[in-house]
Motif scaffolding. Structure first.
Motif: not given
Length: 156
Positions: A108-118, A92-106
């Motif tokens: 705003d992304r609808p969701m950002v996921v943060e890792h536990s490293c911050g 799911l996360l990989t699909l989301m990143a692909w969609g952000d790169r190739h379908l949303r272009e400029d």
């Protein structure tokens, strides 16, 4: 060229037969976000209730989700991912990143996921043996199904 009656044996096809139906991955997205109650799923996915109920039964039956009672009167259930369901989260996360790169272009992304490293998560596929990032040019496929090569079925 005529289509073969017996397509290539493939784990991708097997997985898509289960989670490739419309709304199935969106159900998993919501459940992984902690929204496992039926009314939450209906609202957040926009699926018709009967289709959503069918997808939930199938995902529970396949061991991707579990179902537990959270209210006795009236009886209501919530869904949670099993270990198998959690193992689909990187997909799911990989699909989301692909969609952000190739379908949303400029846009705003609808969701950002943060890792536990911050830091914001950027999913990558890496080789478990060497840790190297996977790129197409570094891959070599070796069909394991009898009668199949990379190009297709061997002559009968």
């Amino acid at each position: 060229m005529a289509a073969t009656r017996d397509p290539r044996p493939c784990s991708i096809a097997d997985a898509l037969a289960l989670v490739g139906e419309k709304y199935s991955l969106l159900v998993l997205r919501e459940v992984c976000l902690g929204n496992g109650r039926f009314d939450q799923l209906v609202r957040n996915i926009g699926a018709p209730r009967d289709i959503l109920a069918t997808r939930l039964r199938r995902l529970v039956g396949a061991g991707i989700l579990t179902k537990r009672v959270y209210s006795e009167r009236p009886q209501r259930f919530e869904y949670r991912p099993t270990q198998a369901g959690l193992e689909l989260e990187p997909v799911l996360l990989t699909l989301m990143a692909w969609g952000d790169r190739h379908l949303r272009e400029d846009e705003d992304r609808p969701m950002v996921v943060e890792h536990s490293c911050g830091h914001e998560l950027t999913p990558v596929v890496a080789c478990a043996a060497c840790g190297g990032t996977v790129v197409h040019e570094d891959l070599t496929s070796h069909p394991q199904s009898p009668g199949w090569t990379v190009k297709g079925p061997t002559a009968a």
